[in-house]
Design a protein around this motif. Structure first.
Motif, PDB file in Angstrom:
ATOM      1  N   ALA A   1       0.833  -1.153   0.024  1.00 23.40           N
ATOM      2  CA  ALA A   1      -0.034  -0.059  -0.094  1.00 23.40           C
ATOM      3  C   ALA A   1       0.681   1.260  -0.152  1.00 23.40           C
ATOM      4  CB  ALA A   1      -1.054  -0.025   1.192  1.00 23.40           C
ATOM      5  N   THR A   2       2.040   1.183   0.380  1.00 22.76           N
ATOM      6  CA  THR A   2       2.875   2.271   0.278  1.00 22.76           C
ATOM      7  C   THR A   2       3.395   2.790  -0.762  1.00 22.76           C
ATOM      8  OG1 THR A   2       3.954   1.734   2.696  1.00 22.76           O
ATOM      9  CG2 THR A   2       5.205   3.374   1.336  1.00 22.76           C
ATOM     10  N   THR A   3       3.664   1.814  -1.789  1.00 26.95           N
ATOM     11  CA  THR A   3       4.230   2.153  -3.344  1.00 26.95           C
ATOM     12  C   THR A   3       3.034   1.806  -4.054  1.00 26.95           C
ATOM     13  OG1 THR A   3       5.028  -0.138  -3.332  1.00 26.95           O
ATOM     14  CG2 THR A   3       6.601   1.175  -2.388  1.00 26.95           C
ATOM     15  N   GLY A   4       1.960   1.204  -3.709  1.00 28.22           N
ATOM     16  CA  GLY A   4       0.853   1.041  -4.595  1.00 28.22           C
ATOM     17  C   GLY A   4       1.362   0.076  -5.775  1.00 28.22           C
ATOM     18  N   THR A   5       2.415  -0.863  -5.367  1.00 27.72           N
ATOM     19  CA  THR A   5       2.731  -1.800  -6.408  1.00 27.72           C
ATOM     20  C   THR A   5       2.688  -3.201  -5.484  1.00 27.72           C
ATOM     21  OG1 THR A   5       5.002  -1.648  -5.386  1.00 27.72           O
ATOM     22  CG2 THR A   5       4.246  -0.354  -7.230  1.00 27.72           C
ATOM     23  N   VAL A   6       2.666  -4.308  -6.707  1.00 27.03           N
ATOM     24  CA  VAL A   6       2.704  -5.615  -6.301  1.00 27.03           C
ATOM     25  C   VAL A   6       4.164  -6.072  -5.804  1.00 27.03           C
ATOM     26  CG1 VAL A   6       2.504  -7.907  -6.884  1.00 27.03           C
ATOM     27  CG2 VAL A   6       0.699  -6.239  -7.538  1.00 27.03           C
TER      28      VAL A   6
ATOM     29  N   ARG B   1       6.533  -1.498 -11.132  1.00 27.88           N
ATOM     30  CA  ARG B   1       7.315  -0.468 -10.579  1.00 27.88           C
ATOM     31  C   ARG B   1       7.047   0.829 -10.140  1.00 27.88           C
ATOM     32  NH1 ARG B   1       7.127   0.047 -16.287  1.00 27.88           N
ATOM     33  NH2 ARG B   1       7.110   2.261 -16.988  1.00 27.88           N
ATOM     34  N   GLY B   2       5.818   1.072 -10.387  1.00 27.89           N
ATOM     35  CA  GLY B   2       4.994   2.432 -10.011  1.00 27.89           C
ATOM     36  C   GLY B   2       5.169   3.193 -11.137  1.00 27.89           C
ATOM     37  N   PRO B   3       4.182   4.316 -11.018  1.00 28.18           N
ATOM     38  CA  PRO B   3       3.848   5.363 -12.180  1.00 28.18           C
ATOM     39  C   PRO B   3       5.143   5.980 -12.511  1.00 28.18           C
ATOM     40  CG  PRO B   3       2.757   5.987 -10.228  1.00 28.18           C
ATOM     41  CD  PRO B   3       3.475   4.601  -9.787  1.00 28.18           C
TER      42      PRO B   3
END
Length: 450
Positions: free
Chosen positions: A331-336, A361-363
């Motif tokens: 949830a911190t990075t918004g990634t798997v 990798r994130g947006p």
């Protein structure tokens, strides 16, 4: 024979499929998408007046037309669609290339007022995304505030300032074109909380603002000069230096009283509240910021405030990934969580589950960044292939997908949508015009089987 499902048909999904078929002469790839149309943000995120970038669809098309790649649109994975666990039963491997599906919020009072939107929602509207809000974004708007100084902020600012003459040749949906043609927007404020040298837009995008007919671009030299690098950009990296030089040129430009519209680039203003006027947003309250002196581009509040009138507020402060059914999520990075594209469950790699693109990798990065990202994931997948192929899967997953209650839109269906959009454009005296809703898209797709 290795069977792989790629979830998502944007650039990351297409590059993943391309890398797979290039490196494995027998692999079969199904590219699944929730929408009946392929190409992801290339179709639904690139501004309609950026024809050169949109032409990347031709490259992605060649991937989806490969003899060992199959496009299956209209297939949702997760709640309301095919369960992720079921997908794993049908394929040796699943690669999730679903991007970052939501936007970041400001977290300030008044953000939910009518007239306050994310830039993503505005982009979806003028790009004919079938889930877009059918709203008169610019109705009754004289002054708009765009919060953010990246390329998406530049895009939405440009769309607000474009005239119908420039937009009519694009594939913009007719309703959005009609609405923007009636627009009475005269002032657009693009606002950043830091200085000109920290802005995230690219110089090419920035310069476009200065080419818009009937539009003046204004930069307050004293405000921008709070950034020492604005006064002397010689020590900046090339990309930032070019941006600052463009901004300095506008700051020194003579007034243009004949301009019908004004784009004001503002800096060192942090939004603290959206103010209500007559039941909707009417102004944005900002705190003036200043460099914090640490040399890292950070800012501090000054306790001085300013209000900017706005009947429309578009926040453009970044995208964010959302949790996927059955997959771990940071949830911190918004990634798997992953290791070289392999999904991690705790410290162990999950067998047959992979990620690529923004959900990995994130947006960050540009469209081309997805190519090496996909290659890394595919290298991991093919290294695991001998183990993955030990598990029995159906020779053709399609009948099993239909048993889950979905009727995929195949490539022929997508081609039928393209023909319908060309026909619609011809009937309106325009070129291709996008179909804007689920009903018309699916109705067009069904003609492929007629």
């Amino acid at each position: 024979m290795l069977r792989v499902a790629v979830v998502g048909s944007g650039p990351s999904g297409c590059y993943t499929a391309q890398s797979l078929v290039q490196q494995d002469p027998e692999v079969r790839v199904d590219v699944l998408d929730r929408l009946p149309c392929p190409y992801g943000l290339v179709r639904y995120g690139v501004a309609p007046d950026h024809e050169k970038i949109k032409s990347l669809q031709n490259n992605l098309r060649s991937v989806l037309e490969h003899e060992r790649v199959r496009f299956l649109g209209g297939v949702a994975v997760g709640p309301g669609g095919v369960p992720a666990a079921r997908l794993r039963e049908l394929y040796h491997a699943v690669v999730y290339c679903v991007g970052a599906a939501t936007d970041r919020h400001l977290g300030i009072p008044g953000e939910d007022l009518p007239g306050s939107w994310s830039a993503t929602e505005f982009v979806s509207w003028y790009s004919a995304h079938p889930d877009a809000a059918d709203d008169g974004f610019v109705q009754g708007v004289r002054s708009a505030v765009v919060i953010g100084v990246g390329n998406v902020a530049v895009d939405v600012t440009r769309m607000l300032a474009r005239g119908v003459t420039e937009l009519a040749p694009t594939d913009m949906p007719q309703a959005a074109l009609t609405s923007l043609a009636k627009s009475r927007v005269t002032d657009i404020h693009m606002v950043g909380r830091r200085g000109p040298s920290q802005a995230r837009f690219t110089t090419k995008e920035l310069r476009e603002l200065g080419t818009l007919p009937g539009t003046a671009v204004l930069v307050d030299r004293r405000e921008a000069g709070t950034d020492p690098a604005f006064l002397d950009p010689s020590g900046l990296p090339n990309a930032q230096r070019r941006n600052v030089e463009v901004l300095r040129g506008w700051a020194d430009a003579p007034p243009a009283p004949e301009a019908r519209r004004r784009i004001r680039l503002r800096f060192y203003l942090r939004p603290v509240e959206l103010l209500e006027r007559n039941g909707r947003v009417g102004a944005v309250r900002f705190e003036r910021t200043a460099p914090d002196g640490d040399g890292g581009g950070g800012v501090r509040g000054t306790g001085r405030f300013e209000e900017i009138e706005a009947q429309l507020v578009l926040r453009s402060v970044g995208y964010r990934g959302v949790p996927l059914e059955g997959l771990p999520f940071d949830a911190t990075t918004g990634t798997v969580p992953h290791r070289a594209g392999r999904v991690l469950r705790g410290e162990a790699a999950a067998s047959g589950e992979y990620v690529s693109g923004w959900i990995k990798r994130g947006p960050t990065g540009v469209i081309g960044t997805n190519r090496p990202c996909a290659k890394e994931t595919v290298a991991s997948l093919l290294a695991d292939a001998a183990e993955l192929e030990q598990r029995e899967v159906p020779s053709d997953p399609l009948p099993h997908l239909r048993a889950e209650g979905v009727e995929p839109v195949g490539w022929a269906g997508w081609c039928a949508i393209e023909r319908a959009e060309a026909d619609l454009g011809a009937s309106l005296g325009r070129s291709v015009v996008k179909l804007p809703d689920w009903e018309s898209l699916l109705a067009a797709a069904r003609t492929a089987g007629a």
